[in-house]
Design a protein around this motif. Sequence first.
Motif, PDB file in Angstrom:
ATOM      1  N   UNK A 349      18.111  51.522  60.028  1.00 57.67           N
ATOM      2  CA  UNK A 349      16.946  50.938  60.748  1.00 57.67           C
ATOM      3  C   UNK A 349      16.286  49.685  60.438  1.00 57.67           C
ATOM      4  N   UNK A 350      16.572  49.188  59.881  1.00 61.02           N
ATOM      5  CA  UNK A 350      15.915  47.629  59.510  1.00 61.02           C
ATOM      6  C   UNK A 350      16.481  46.820  60.678  1.00 61.02           C
ATOM      7  N   UNK A 351      17.901  46.472  60.240  1.00 63.09           N
ATOM      8  CA  UNK A 351      18.473  46.319  60.765  1.00 63.09           C
ATOM      9  C   UNK A 351      18.214  46.478  62.699  1.00 63.09           C
ATOM     10  N   UNK A 352      18.355  47.836  63.081  1.00 66.33           N
ATOM     11  CA  UNK A 352      17.933  48.072  64.138  1.00 66.33           C
ATOM     12  C   UNK A 352      16.362  47.364  64.471  1.00 66.33           C
ATOM     13  N   UNK A 353      15.814  47.593  63.948  1.00 68.83           N
ATOM     14  CA  UNK A 353      14.276  47.288  63.872  1.00 68.83           C
ATOM     15  C   UNK A 353      14.127  45.618  63.716  1.00 68.83           C
ATOM     16  N   UNK A 354      14.905  44.562  63.359  1.00 69.94           N
ATOM     17  CA  UNK A 354      15.391  43.450  63.520  1.00 69.94           C
ATOM     18  C   UNK A 354      13.975  43.184  62.347  1.00 69.94           C
ATOM     19  N   UNK A 355      14.081  43.860  61.595  1.00 69.62           N
ATOM     20  CA  UNK A 355      13.080  43.024  60.350  1.00 69.62           C
ATOM     21  C   UNK A 355      12.071  42.910  59.904  1.00 69.62           C
ATOM     22  N   UNK A 356      11.702  44.428  61.318  1.00 67.40           N
ATOM     23  CA  UNK A 356       9.983  44.694  61.474  1.00 67.40           C
ATOM     24  C   UNK A 356       9.664  45.803  60.793  1.00 67.40           C
ATOM     25  N   UNK A 357       7.895  46.009  60.159  1.00 65.67           N
ATOM     26  CA  UNK A 357       8.161  47.866  60.075  1.00 65.67           C
ATOM     27  C   UNK A 357       7.877  48.265  60.926  1.00 65.67           C
ATOM     28  N   UNK A 358       7.598  47.796  61.796  1.00 63.62           N
ATOM     29  CA  UNK A 358       7.530  48.860  63.507  1.00 63.62           C
ATOM     30  C   UNK A 358       8.598  48.723  64.301  1.00 63.62           C
ATOM     31  N   UNK A 362      10.362  52.387  64.376  1.00 65.55           N
ATOM     32  CA  UNK A 362      10.831  53.085  66.245  1.00 65.55           C
ATOM     33  C   UNK A 362      12.358  53.371  65.359  1.00 65.55           C
ATOM     34  N   UNK A 363      12.915  52.623  65.264  1.00 65.68           N
ATOM     35  CA  UNK A 363      14.701  52.995  64.361  1.00 65.68           C
ATOM     36  C   UNK A 363      14.599  54.546  64.355  1.00 65.68           C
ATOM     37  N   UNK A 364      13.553  54.738  63.099  1.00 67.55           N
ATOM     38  CA  UNK A 364      13.374  55.627  62.710  1.00 67.55           C
ATOM     39  C   UNK A 364      14.021  56.862  62.899  1.00 67.55           C
ATOM     40  N   UNK A 365      12.709  57.439  64.025  1.00 65.48           N
ATOM     41  CA  UNK A 365      12.374  58.161  65.391  1.00 65.48           C
ATOM     42  C   UNK A 365      13.957  58.220  65.229  1.00 65.48           C
ATOM     43  N   UNK A 366      14.632  57.525  65.775  1.00 65.34           N
ATOM     44  CA  UNK A 366      15.705  57.915  67.233  1.00 65.34           C
ATOM     45  C   UNK A 366      16.859  58.045  65.757  1.00 65.34           C
ATOM     46  N   UNK A 393      23.135  61.708  63.030  1.00 60.63           N
ATOM     47  CA  UNK A 393      22.473  61.015  62.817  1.00 60.63           C
ATOM     48  C   UNK A 393      23.324  60.081  61.798  1.00 60.63           C
ATOM     49  N   UNK A 394      24.963  60.179  61.614  1.00 63.26           N
ATOM     50  CA  UNK A 394      26.233  58.843  60.572  1.00 63.26           C
ATOM     51  C   UNK A 394      25.596  58.910  62.528  1.00 63.26           C
ATOM     52  N   UNK A 395      26.489  58.957  63.526  1.00 69.52           N
ATOM     53  CA  UNK A 395      27.226  59.066  64.866  1.00 69.52           C
ATOM     54  C   UNK A 395      26.256  57.945  64.878  1.00 69.52           C
ATOM     55  N   UNK A 396      24.573  58.403  65.040  1.00 72.02           N
ATOM     56  CA  UNK A 396      23.882  57.741  65.753  1.00 72.02           C
ATOM     57  C   UNK A 396      23.581  56.060  65.138  1.00 72.02           C
ATOM     58  N   UNK A 397      24.130  56.768  63.630  1.00 74.20           N
ATOM     59  CA  UNK A 397      23.946  55.197  63.065  1.00 74.20           C
ATOM     60  C   UNK A 397      24.741  54.289  63.181  1.00 74.20           C
ATOM     61  N   UNK A 398      26.011  54.290  63.223  1.00 70.85           N
ATOM     62  CA  UNK A 398      27.315  53.800  63.823  1.00 70.85           C
ATOM     63  C   UNK A 398      27.328  53.486  65.074  1.00 70.85           C
ATOM     64  N   UNK A 399      26.730  53.886  65.962  1.00 71.38           N
ATOM     65  CA  UNK A 399      26.492  53.431  67.347  1.00 71.38           C
ATOM     66  C   UNK A 399      25.165  52.484  67.931  1.00 71.38           C
ATOM     67  N   UNK A 400      24.846  52.760  66.899  1.00 67.23           N
ATOM     68  CA  UNK A 400      23.347  51.671  67.007  1.00 67.23           C
ATOM     69  C   UNK A 400      23.915  50.911  66.149  1.00 67.23           C
ATOM     70  N   UNK A 401      24.257  50.469  64.995  1.00 67.95           N
ATOM     71  CA  UNK A 401      24.839  48.988  64.898  1.00 67.95           C
ATOM     72  C   UNK A 401      26.013  48.512  65.128  1.00 67.95           C
ATOM     73  N   UNK A 402      26.357  49.013  64.952  1.00 69.54           N
ATOM     74  CA  UNK A 402      27.908  48.247  65.606  1.00 69.54           C
ATOM     75  C   UNK A 402      27.936  48.232  67.459  1.00 69.54           C
ATOM     76  N   UNK A 405      22.967  46.062  68.407  1.00 67.98           N
ATOM     77  CA  UNK A 405      21.955  45.784  67.375  1.00 67.98           C
ATOM     78  C   UNK A 405      23.013  43.816  66.854  1.00 67.98           C
ATOM     79  N   UNK A 406      24.268  44.089  68.127  1.00 74.19           N
ATOM     80  CA  UNK A 406      25.319  42.945  67.211  1.00 74.19           C
ATOM     81  C   UNK A 406      24.168  41.311  67.116  1.00 74.19           C
TER      82      UNK A 406
END
Length: 421
Positions: A349-358, A362-366, A393-402, A405-406
């Motif tokens: 979520x931190x990476x998907x959120x571009x190192x911004x708390x907000x 938002x990523x955590x909500x996904x 939730x783990x599939x969503x993590x892989x899809x979003x990170x890989x 958010x490249x």
Amino acid sequence: MTLRDTSNAPSSLDQAKRRQTLITGWLLLALAVFVAGIFGIGLSGEADFRLALPGDMFAVPDLVVPAAPYVFVVAALLAFFGARQFARGAARTSAIFLGIGLFLVVTAFLVWATAGKSFSLTGMLESTIVRAVPIALGGLVGVLSERVAVVNIGIEGMLLSGAFTGAVAGSLLGGWGGLVAAIIVGGLMGLMLSALVITYRVDQIIAGVAINLFVLGLTSYVSSQVLTQYRWLNNAPVFRGIEIPFLSDLPVVGRVLFQQNIFVYGAAIMIAIATYYLFHTRMGLRARAVGEHPEAADTLGINVYRLRYINVTIGGMVAGFGGAWFTLGSVGRFDDNMTGGRGFIGLAAMIFGRWHPVGALLAALVFGFADSLQQKLAILQVPIPSEFLAMAPYIATIVLVAGIVGRARAPAADGKPYIKD
């Protein structure tokens, strides 16, 4: 003197963007075929989404969607979005169309799963908020640490230590005592990580993994050897929801946002404070400078070591608070490895959120939505194996990170130890 020819750099970048846009186009077209073929063929009936729950002050009518027409409309929109990517200048809006397309796929999936049945949409949104809390707090821990260039892989262990301490101390001292103890233990975990990576310059990845393994082993041992024998040490009270006057009576959003327990409100407050601290205060500016260029920050008189200690320790306290959610905010007892990888998802979520708390929120909500979805679908008895649903939730993590958010950019000095000359 040798001059490097950079004339081809812009064209290479354009070609890469063009290639990415074409891939997005083909992906959206494939999703259109998938939605129409898998969800649409043979589908009948209506999907009934309930927006009001028993006890609500305002009776909101249900959202009734004709299943098959909606699915085919979504498929047509996906096909249009995909074809749009092959047009000139589509690269500028490619990410927007992809995001909208993925959202439509999720809605089509929900309509398909609910066809001929009734489904509480408000209950699912409420569950999404609750399940996003530990992930959002985990992401916030990562933001606070990595903004000062300390990679915190130990978030999972910090969450687990907070959960364990919350259960045991909560059983002895009550809910508030358990919560304070969890925050203190989380802070100690952050302080230990700081000492390892800042003072002793242990590799940051190894130090984080060591904390995870240490906490997992310690809590598993004590849980099996002590808590199973003395069950009264594993019977903590649970914080109940707090209704915000007037706002909690609003239709849909009242129950989703304003009838939650202190962990939801606490997470929202912490994210707001962290955002203000990092981007609107002098100390936050110094912290970000340490994360980008610690040598330059040091020459300006900024104490790099102290700022890193402070941020990582505060991050540990946030993790302790988030870990207490698993026991004091949920079930009131500790189970072995009950955090279930939420700390690692928080990193995503931190990476998907571009190192911004907000952004992390938002990523955590996904991820919270994906976590909630797998439970709700199990109730609807959709023809998907429960093991596969649990992977959501783990599939969503892989899809979003890989996949998405490249191009995310971490702080320049992230993970690099600082040695003062």
